[in-house]
Design a protein around this motif. Structure first.
Motif, PDB file in Angstrom:
ATOM      1  N   LYS A   2       9.994  -2.844  -9.186  1.00 26.13           N
ATOM      2  CA  LYS A   2       8.554  -2.973  -8.950  1.00 26.13           C
ATOM      3  C   LYS A   2       8.278  -3.664  -7.621  1.00 26.13           C
ATOM      4  CE  LYS A   2       7.552  -3.490 -13.908  1.00 26.13           C
ATOM      5  NZ  LYS A   2       6.866  -2.194 -14.071  1.00 26.13           N
ATOM      6  N   SER A   3       7.060  -3.424  -7.137  1.00 22.70           N
ATOM      7  CA  SER A   3       6.614  -4.114  -5.931  1.00 22.70           C
ATOM      8  C   SER A   3       6.127  -5.499  -6.303  1.00 22.70           C
ATOM      9  CB  SER A   3       5.491  -3.339  -5.256  1.00 22.70           C
ATOM     10  OG  SER A   3       4.309  -3.384  -6.042  1.00 22.70           O
ATOM     11  N   LEU A   4       5.890  -6.330  -5.302  1.00 17.10           N
ATOM     12  CA  LEU A   4       5.394  -7.672  -5.551  1.00 17.10           C
ATOM     13  C   LEU A   4       4.017  -7.626  -6.203  1.00 17.10           C
ATOM     14  CD1 LEU A   4       6.269 -10.606  -5.126  1.00 17.10           C
ATOM     15  CD2 LEU A   4       5.067 -10.585  -2.932  1.00 17.10           C
ATOM     16  N   ALA A   5       3.284  -6.529  -5.930  1.00 15.12           N
ATOM     17  CA  ALA A   5       1.966  -6.364  -6.534  1.00 15.12           C
ATOM     18  C   ALA A   5       2.047  -5.852  -7.971  1.00 15.12           C
ATOM     19  CB  ALA A   5       1.126  -5.408  -5.684  1.00 15.12           C
ATOM     20  N   GLY A   6       3.242  -5.540  -8.430  1.00  9.73           N
ATOM     21  CA  GLY A   6       3.429  -5.101  -9.802  1.00  9.73           C
ATOM     22  C   GLY A   6       3.444  -3.602  -9.993  1.00  9.73           C
ATOM     23  N   ALA A   7       3.383  -2.813  -8.895  1.00  9.78           N
ATOM     24  CA  ALA A   7       3.389  -1.352  -9.014  1.00  9.78           C
ATOM     25  C   ALA A   7       4.814  -0.855  -9.232  1.00  9.78           C
ATOM     26  CB  ALA A   7       2.794  -0.718  -7.761  1.00  9.78           C
ATOM     27  N   ASN A   8       4.963   0.134 -10.085  1.00  7.41           N
ATOM     28  CA  ASN A   8       6.284   0.709 -10.355  1.00  7.41           C
ATOM     29  C   ASN A   8       6.797   1.503  -9.163  1.00  7.41           C
ATOM     30  OD1 ASN A   8       6.023  -0.350 -12.867  1.00  7.41           O
ATOM     31  ND2 ASN A   8       6.411   1.557 -13.977  1.00  7.41           N
ATOM     32  N   PRO A  16       3.808   8.509  -1.777  1.00 10.60           N
ATOM     33  CA  PRO A  16       2.855   8.507  -2.895  1.00 10.60           C
ATOM     34  C   PRO A  16       1.571   7.782  -2.523  1.00 10.60           C
ATOM     35  CG  PRO A  16       4.503   6.817  -3.206  1.00 10.60           C
ATOM     36  CD  PRO A  16       4.925   7.578  -1.987  1.00 10.60           C
ATOM     37  N   LEU A  17       0.543   8.013  -3.314  1.00 14.49           N
ATOM     38  CA  LEU A  17      -0.724   7.334  -3.085  1.00 14.49           C
ATOM     39  C   LEU A  17      -0.646   5.879  -3.506  1.00 14.49           C
ATOM     40  CD1 LEU A  17      -3.173  10.121  -4.306  1.00 14.49           C
ATOM     41  CD2 LEU A  17      -2.509   9.558  -1.957  1.00 14.49           C
ATOM     42  N   THR A  18       0.158   5.584  -4.498  1.00 14.96           N
ATOM     43  CA  THR A  18       0.335   4.209  -4.960  1.00 14.96           C
ATOM     44  C   THR A  18       1.806   3.958  -5.201  1.00 14.96           C
ATOM     45  OG1 THR A  18       0.053   4.836  -7.282  1.00 14.96           O
ATOM     46  CG2 THR A  18      -1.932   4.165  -6.079  1.00 14.96           C
ATOM     47  N   GLY A  19       2.179   2.675  -5.212  1.00 18.56           N
ATOM     48  CA  GLY A  19       3.539   2.302  -5.556  1.00 18.56           C
ATOM     49  C   GLY A  19       4.460   2.256  -4.352  1.00 18.56           C
ATOM     50  N   PRO A  20       5.516   1.456  -4.446  1.00 16.51           N
ATOM     51  CA  PRO A  20       6.474   1.324  -3.345  1.00 16.51           C
ATOM     52  C   PRO A  20       7.398   2.533  -3.249  1.00 16.51           C
ATOM     53  CG  PRO A  20       7.229   0.071  -5.231  1.00 16.51           C
ATOM     54  CD  PRO A  20       5.878   0.626  -5.609  1.00 16.51           C
ATOM     55  N   TYR A  21       7.938   2.738  -2.061  1.00 18.79           N
ATOM     56  CA  TYR A  21       8.920   3.807  -1.868  1.00 18.79           C
ATOM     57  C   TYR A  21       9.862   3.413  -0.745  1.00 18.79           C
ATOM     58  CZ  TYR A  21       5.699   5.089   1.908  1.00 18.79           C
ATOM     59  OH  TYR A  21       4.887   5.069   3.006  1.00 18.79           O
ATOM     60  N   VAL A  22      11.005   4.059  -0.684  1.00 21.63           N
ATOM     61  CA  VAL A  22      12.019   3.767   0.336  1.00 21.63           C
ATOM     62  C   VAL A  22      11.651   4.498   1.617  1.00 21.63           C
ATOM     63  CG1 VAL A  22      14.452   3.977   0.954  1.00 21.63           C
ATOM     64  CG2 VAL A  22      13.812   3.411  -1.392  1.00 21.63           C
ATOM     65  N   ILE A  66       4.391 -10.802  14.366  1.00 21.06           N
ATOM     66  CA  ILE A  66       3.523  -9.624  14.352  1.00 21.06           C
ATOM     67  C   ILE A  66       3.876  -8.792  13.140  1.00 21.06           C
ATOM     68  CG2 ILE A  66       2.771  -7.587  15.626  1.00 21.06           C
ATOM     69  CD1 ILE A  66       3.705  -8.940  18.163  1.00 21.06           C
ATOM     70  N   ARG A  67       3.056  -8.782  12.151  1.00 23.72           N
ATOM     71  CA  ARG A  67       3.325  -8.018  10.943  1.00 23.72           C
ATOM     72  C   ARG A  67       2.792  -6.596  11.137  1.00 23.72           C
ATOM     73  NH1 ARG A  67       4.724  -9.479   5.705  1.00 23.72           N
ATOM     74  NH2 ARG A  67       5.472  -7.561   4.735  1.00 23.72           N
ATOM     75  N   ILE A  68       3.675  -5.627  11.257  1.00 25.25           N
ATOM     76  CA  ILE A  68       3.281  -4.251  11.503  1.00 25.25           C
ATOM     77  C   ILE A  68       3.351  -3.491  10.195  1.00 25.25           C
ATOM     78  CG2 ILE A  68       3.761  -2.149  12.793  1.00 25.25           C
ATOM     79  CD1 ILE A  68       5.132  -3.859  14.881  1.00 25.25           C
ATOM     80  N   PRO A  69       2.219  -3.065   9.633  1.00 24.53           N
ATOM     81  CA  PRO A  69       2.253  -2.337   8.354  1.00 24.53           C
ATOM     82  C   PRO A  69       2.876  -0.964   8.512  1.00 24.53           C
ATOM     83  CG  PRO A  69       0.058  -2.304   9.288  1.00 24.53           C
ATOM     84  CD  PRO A  69       0.863  -3.226  10.160  1.00 24.53           C
ATOM     85  N   VAL A  70       3.500  -0.457   7.451  1.00 24.24           N
ATOM     86  CA  VAL A  70       4.073   0.879   7.451  1.00 24.24           C
ATOM     87  C   VAL A  70       2.967   1.902   7.239  1.00 24.24           C
ATOM     88  CG1 VAL A  70       5.639   2.446   6.292  1.00 24.24           C
ATOM     89  CG2 VAL A  70       6.260   0.043   6.574  1.00 24.24           C
ATOM     90  N   ALA A  71       2.917   2.944   8.072  1.00 22.05           N
ATOM     91  CA  ALA A  71       1.899   3.983   7.938  1.00 22.05           C
ATOM     92  C   ALA A  71       2.233   4.859   6.759  1.00 22.05           C
ATOM     93  CB  ALA A  71       1.802   4.797   9.218  1.00 22.05           C
ATOM     94  N   ARG A  72       1.348   4.891   5.769  1.00 26.87           N
ATOM     95  CA  ARG A  72       1.658   5.631   4.557  1.00 26.87           C
ATOM     96  C   ARG A  72       1.647   7.139   4.778  1.00 26.87           C
ATOM     97  NH1 ARG A  72       1.372   2.120   0.124  1.00 26.87           N
ATOM     98  NH2 ARG A  72       2.155   3.899  -1.061  1.00 26.87           N
ATOM     99  N   GLY A  73       0.950   7.589   5.798  1.00 24.32           N
ATOM    100  CA  GLY A  73       0.848   9.033   5.997  1.00 24.32           C
ATOM    101  C   GLY A  73       1.986   9.630   6.780  1.00 24.32           C
ATOM    102  N   ILE A  74       2.904   8.764   7.314  1.00 22.09           N
ATOM    103  CA  ILE A  74       4.014   9.294   8.109  1.00 22.09           C
ATOM    104  C   ILE A  74       5.142   9.707   7.187  1.00 22.09           C
ATOM    105  CG2 ILE A  74       5.729   8.740   9.875  1.00 22.09           C
ATOM    106  CD1 ILE A  74       3.766   6.785  11.063  1.00 22.09           C
ATOM    107  N   PRO A  75       5.563  10.959   7.252  1.00 18.34           N
ATOM    108  CA  PRO A  75       6.621  11.432   6.333  1.00 18.34           C
ATOM    109  C   PRO A  75       7.983  10.938   6.748  1.00 18.34           C
ATOM    110  CG  PRO A  75       6.024  13.172   7.817  1.00 18.34           C
ATOM    111  CD  PRO A  75       5.096  12.025   8.125  1.00 18.34           C
ATOM    112  N   SER A  76       8.163   9.571   6.794  1.00 13.95           N
ATOM    113  CA  SER A  76       9.427   9.012   7.232  1.00 13.95           C
ATOM    114  C   SER A  76      10.422   8.849   6.110  1.00 13.95           C
ATOM    115  CB  SER A  76       9.186   7.651   7.903  1.00 13.95           C
ATOM    116  OG  SER A  76       8.537   6.777   6.998  1.00 13.95           O
TER     117      SER A  76
END
Length: 435
Positions: free
Chosen positions: A340-346, A251-257, A419-429
């Motif tokens: 929810k995420s720590l940022a408050g997103a559903n 998604p564009l916003t919000g946490p996902y597995v 080393i904090r490696i961010p998750v790439a949001r565009g990768i369909p993992s």
């Protein structure tokens, strides 16, 4: 000098053998075909009295070759059985159809000799023996021994070829799109080509276009399929499978597995496991409660008592059952959209998110988290099996496994902290189904 026993062209056949077959003993490219298998096999018993005898060859016979004479006779008195021989479609299979049923409870011998005059350049076969069944009324009917993808397979490649393996050679004229049909979940016929490989007794149904992802399909084999004697199937054969789910777009916003252990729909899970859900971002641990995250028994809907442990460094939720799970049982992990995420997103899914798996049966070794594919060009599909080295650990293995896991966890935490490696949001993992 007698060189008949020698192999002048080093092709694995003696000079005398090649002379008798009709190939050139001085030319390595001129090699007699070999018999690779026979039906019935040497020493087979309980053979149907209307059995068709078959020989598989190492290569196709040349165009123009004539089917050889099979010598089939009763062992007790040498009585020869008459019949007709034929070269089957593909020219790599030779069959002999007796004119009448064989005698019951009788031992027979059969052999085939090369026939250079008719281009049957095959190494001598036999004699071999077999014994017929005591049932004089038994009729040999063609039946499906195996189907791929098989009944109730999931995660099947959309480009899969549907194959059936048969008990005996088929009449190629009865193998067509009218006897082999694939239907989609709306009972529409899937356009496909149907081909028959007589050497392997295999029929392939190849859809003209890729099947739709995440859909159920049904295969129907009609009773019009015949063997070489004209006997048809006793009943139609049908089964269903499901193609792999389409990849879910993050998604564009919000946490996902982003990943799970075990993977979705895995069917050989150890009852002594910790379920792990890894998230795309830091989560609000106060929302990861037993009210929002449940492990339930798939067949009864009963909640399984478990401890929930959130690792903020790994963004991972561990679900630890208080007792081993029941063997050979379906389970569901259900996560509410209230998470929810720590940022408050559903949590991005609309409605509850689910992970399905099934524990191993008592007789199976402990499985891993991934299984091998069965059909399809991308390796997906089928029921996963035990990985190499699977099985119940011995008395001294558990301490070693625990120690190794502890060391790996410490190293993993240290590396991720540095080393904090961010998750790439565009990768369909994100490969899990939401239903």
């Amino acid at each position: 000098m007698n060189d008949s026993w020698m192999d002048d062209d080093f092709d694995g056949h003696s000079n005398l053998d090649e002379y008798l077959v009709g190939t050139d003993p001085h030319d390595a490219a001129s090699v007699p075909a070999a018999v690779t298998y026979s039906r019935p096999v040497q020493g087979e018993s309980n053979v149907p009295v209307d059995k068709v005898l078959v020989l598989g060859l190492s290569r196709p016979l040349p165009v123009g070759a004539v089917a050889p004479d099979f010598l089939l006779k009763r062992s007790s008195d040498g009585q020869v059985v008459t019949g007709s021989s034929q070269i089957l479609h593909g020219r790599q299979l030779v069959a002999f159809v007796p004119d009448s049923p064989l005698d019951v409870n009788t031992i027979y011998e059969w052999e085939v000799a090369p026939d250079p005059a008719n281009d049957f350049l095959v190494a001598p076969f036999g004699p071999q023996i077999f014994e017929t069944s005591a049932n004089s009324t038994a009729v040999s009917k063609p039946e499906v021994l195996e189907a791929l993808p098989g009944p109730d397979y999931i995660n099947v490649s959309a480009a899969a070829v549907v194959s059936t393996y048969w008990s005996e050679p088929l009449d190629a004229a009865t193998v067509s799109s009218s006897t082999f049909t694939v239907y989609d979940d709306q009972q529409n016929v899937v356009p496909a080509t149907v081909t028959y490989d007589p050497y392997w007794y295999r029929v392939d149904v190849t859809p003209v276009a890729a099947m739709t992802l995440g859909k159920a399909y049904e295969v129907v084999v009609e009773t019009g399929v015949n063997n070489l004697r004209g006997e048809h199937m006793a009943a139609e054969h049908r089964w269903s499978f499901k193609t792999v789910d389409p990849p879910l777009v993050p998604p564009l916003t919000g946490p996902y597995v982003t990943s799970t252990y075990p993977v979705n729909r895995y069917v050989n899970v150890s009852p002594q496991l910790t379920v792990k859900l890894t998230w795309s971002e830091a989560m609000d641990a106060s929302t990861l409660t037993s009210a929002n995250v449940k492990l339930i028994t798939g067949w009864t809907g009963q909640t399984v008592p478990a401890v929930l442990s959130y690792n903020s460094l790994l963004n991972r939720l561990d679900i630890i059952p208080l007792a081993p799970l029941v063997e050979d049982t379906a389970y569901i992990v259900r996560v509410s959209s209230e998470v929810k995420s720590l940022a408050g997103a559903n949590f991005e899914q609309s409605g509850d998110w689910e992970l399905h798996f099934r524990t191993k049966a008592a007789s199976q070794g402990t499985g891993g988290s991934t299984g091998g594919g069965t059909v399809g060009g991308d390796g997906s599909g089928g029921q996963p099996g035990n990985p190499p080295g699977s099985g119940n650990p011995g008395p001294g293995d558990r301490a070693v496994v625990v120690a190794v896991v502890a060391v790996v966890a410490v190293v993993e935490a240290a590396v991720l902290a540095a080393i904090r490696i961010p998750v790439a949001r565009g990768i369909p993992s994100r490969v899990m189904s939401t239903r």
